[in-house]
Each structure stands twice: as structure tokens, then as C-alpha cells.
Design an enzyme around this catalytic site. Sequence first.
Site, PDB file in Angstrom:
ATOM      1  N   ARG A  60      -2.292  -9.903 -20.725  1.00  0.00           N
ATOM      2  CA  ARG A  60      -3.117  -9.377 -21.809  1.00  0.00           C
ATOM      3  C   ARG A  60      -2.559  -8.584 -22.706  1.00  0.00           C
ATOM      4  O   ARG A  60      -2.972  -8.412 -23.797  1.00  0.00           O
ATOM      5  CB  ARG A  60      -4.489  -9.047 -21.523  1.00  0.00           C
ATOM      6  CG  ARG A  60      -4.495  -7.863 -20.571  1.00  0.00           C
ATOM      7  CD  ARG A  60      -6.180  -7.811 -19.818  1.00  0.00           C
ATOM      8  NE  ARG A  60      -6.977  -7.434 -21.094  1.00  0.00           N
ATOM      9  CZ  ARG A  60      -6.959  -6.235 -21.899  1.00  0.00           C
ATOM     10  NH1 ARG A  60      -5.870  -5.614 -21.459  1.00  0.00           N
ATOM     11  NH2 ARG A  60      -7.725  -5.986 -22.664  1.00  0.00           N
ATOM     12  N   ASP A  74      -8.678   0.175 -25.192  1.00  0.00           N
ATOM     13  CA  ASP A  74      -9.057  -0.017 -23.769  1.00  0.00           C
ATOM     14  C   ASP A  74      -9.171   1.197 -22.861  1.00  0.00           C
ATOM     15  O   ASP A  74      -8.387   2.153 -23.184  1.00  0.00           O
ATOM     16  CB  ASP A  74      -8.167  -1.038 -23.009  1.00  0.00           C
ATOM     17  CG  ASP A  74      -8.069  -2.420 -23.236  1.00  0.00           C
ATOM     18  OD1 ASP A  74      -9.232  -2.966 -23.609  1.00  0.00           O
ATOM     19  OD2 ASP A  74      -7.123  -3.246 -23.176  1.00  0.00           O
ATOM     20  N   PRO A  76       0.685  -1.257  -0.172  1.00  0.00           N
ATOM     21  CA  PRO A  76      -0.133   0.004   0.164  1.00  0.00           C
ATOM     22  C   PRO A  76       0.786   1.278  -0.007  1.00  0.00           C
ATOM     23  O   PRO A  76       0.287   2.337  -0.514  1.00  0.00           O
ATOM     24  CB  PRO A  76      -0.950  -0.186   1.328  1.00  0.00           C
ATOM     25  CG  PRO A  76      -0.204  -1.293   2.119  1.00  0.00           C
ATOM     26  CD  PRO A  76       0.424  -2.216   1.097  1.00  0.00           C
ATOM     27  N   GLU A 101       2.428  -6.893   8.515  1.00  0.00           N
ATOM     28  CA  GLU A 101       2.483  -5.399   8.562  1.00  0.00           C
ATOM     29  C   GLU A 101       3.484  -5.125   7.348  1.00  0.00           C
ATOM     30  O   GLU A 101       3.846  -4.135   7.108  1.00  0.00           O
ATOM     31  CB  GLU A 101       3.082  -4.906   9.768  1.00  0.00           C
ATOM     32  CG  GLU A 101       1.982  -4.996  11.016  1.00  0.00           C
ATOM     33  CD  GLU A 101       0.814  -4.238  10.505  1.00  0.00           C
ATOM     34  OE1 GLU A 101       0.725  -3.045  10.331  1.00  0.00           O
ATOM     35  OE2 GLU A 101      -0.131  -4.829  10.710  1.00  0.00           O
TER      36      GLU A 101
HETATM   37  C1  JBK Z   1      -2.493  -3.191  -0.505  1.00  0.00           C
HETATM   38  O1  JBK Z   1      -1.013  -3.270  -3.837  1.00  0.00           O
HETATM   39  N1  JBK Z   1      -1.500  -3.062  -2.795  1.00  0.00           N
HETATM   40  O2  JBK Z   1      -2.601  -2.112  -3.054  1.00  0.00           O
HETATM   41  C2  JBK Z   1      -1.512  -3.716  -1.642  1.00  0.00           C
HETATM   42  C3  JBK Z   1      -0.713  -4.769  -1.552  1.00  0.00           C
HETATM   43  C4  JBK Z   1      -0.641  -5.371  -0.168  1.00  0.00           C
HETATM   44  C5  JBK Z   1      -1.497  -4.961   0.811  1.00  0.00           C
HETATM   45  C6  JBK Z   1      -2.149  -3.897   0.705  1.00  0.00           C
HETATM   46  O3  JBK Z   1      -2.946  -3.410   1.675  1.00  0.00           O
HETATM   47  N2  JBK Z   1      -3.210  -2.229  -0.553  1.00  0.00           N
END
Ligand code: JBK
Length: 242
Positions: free
Chosen positions: A156, A171, A91, A118
Site C-alpha cells: 500500500r 495513517d 519472533p 522451531e
Molecule cells: C512469530 O513475525 N513474527 O512475529 C513471527 C514469525 C514467525 C513465528 C512467530 O511465532 N511471532
Amino acid sequence: MRVDIITIFPDYLSPLELSLVGRARDRGIIDVHLHDLRQWASDVHRTVDDAPYGGGPGMVMRPEPWWAALTEVSESGAADGRRPRIIVPTPVGRPFTQGYAGGLAAEPWLVFCCGRYEGIDARVIEAWADDEISLGDYVLAGGEVATLVMVEAVTRLLPGVVGNAESVADDSFANGLLEPPVYTRPPVWHDREVPAVLRSGDHGAIIRWRREVALRRTAQRRPDLLAGTDPAGTDPAGRVAQ
Ligand code: JBK
């Protein structure tokens, strides 16, 4: 293209046997290798996590199994003088975009590192990761689903996977706009009519209508796309700025 995926849940990646990606694998267009991270855990309990330095909630993935896994997986292709591009879905990464997917599609070999808990000890990321990439601003349980998304988006784009090359070029996002709505028969359904222009046979008018609707839709739903900024900070080849 070769794709290696390191995870503590290899079964989570089983959708890659299905549909478009499954067919691309059957046809030898991509060669996917799944690895269970625990095979590189050295203690009897095969633990891959530990408490975070500095305190706080949750657990952190230990560096030793990841280091061993990345060393062995990278060396498995070294005979052909190849080095993989190593991607960590997280994230806190840069946003995944169609442009970035296009850059990955040009690579011969990708390795995806799926973190849980985490996250992975930062020293592994520093030493090994080429890119840290986020799918979006929400919390998942780990990198597996994000990896599924990226592998599908990249597959793809590989030559010969999608029959009609035009459908890839058209696309949403490929041309920077959201696609217009689509219709098929019957011409009237539950009192709703297919727009007359699409049934007119006037190809020029159809192209203009689609462009106009795509622009209006993009302005309403995704004004950020019209601003022309690339949130991933990728160059046209999809390479991430460091
Ligand atoms: C998220 O790629 N992501 O968005 C991601 C990967 C691993 C854990 C996560 O919470 N959002």
C-alpha cells in the site's frame, strides 16, 4: 517490485490474490512468486525438518533445501544484475514498524523466508538473511501470516496503489501518532452525537481538534510512541542497523 515467498504452505499466501494486493498484482505494480520449499528437498519423502542439535522439543528446518531454494531464487534475477533483500519473519527479530515498511517499499526485490517448527537452521539465516523481523510478542505457527502482513503494509506504500496519497501520509504511525476517531452520517445515532466541531465547517478548528485527540489517545494507549524511540532501530529509509 518483485516479491518471492518461500514456504511449505504456498496456499497459506492465497489472500495475496485479493483486495488491495490482488489489484496491485493485476496492475503489474507487484509481481509475487510463491515457491514450495519441498521442491528443493532431495530425499524421497521430501523432508524439510530434523531434530535439533543439543536436544529439546520440536523440529528445526534443515539447511539443504533452504540453501538450494535461496540460491535458485536469487539467481533467477541475477540476469538483470539484481540482488534481493532477504527477510526472515521470526519472533526473535527486530520489530516490524511503518518506518521499516517504508524502507522495504523502496526496494526492487524482496524475498520472504517462511519458517515453521522451531525455526530455520541458523547457518541459513547467517549466510542469507538481510533482516530478521518480528511482528510482535506472541507465538504464531510460522512465518506465513507475518509475511502476509508485511507484504500488505509494503504494497500500500507503492506509488499508485492507494488512490489518495494523503490517506497514506495520515495513517496511524506515519506521523508518529495514533489517528483520531472518525464519523459519518447520521449526526446522531443511538443517542450518540458526532462531535460538533467536525460539523462546524471550521477547518482550522477541525485540524486542532484532531491533533489534540490524536495526542491524548497516543499518550493513553501508546506512550512508547511519544518517547520517540524507534524499536526497529531503523534509519529514516527503513534500513535496519546491524
Ligand atoms: C512469530 O513475525 N513474527 O512475529 C513471527 C514469525 C514467525 C513465528 C512467530 O511465532 N511471532
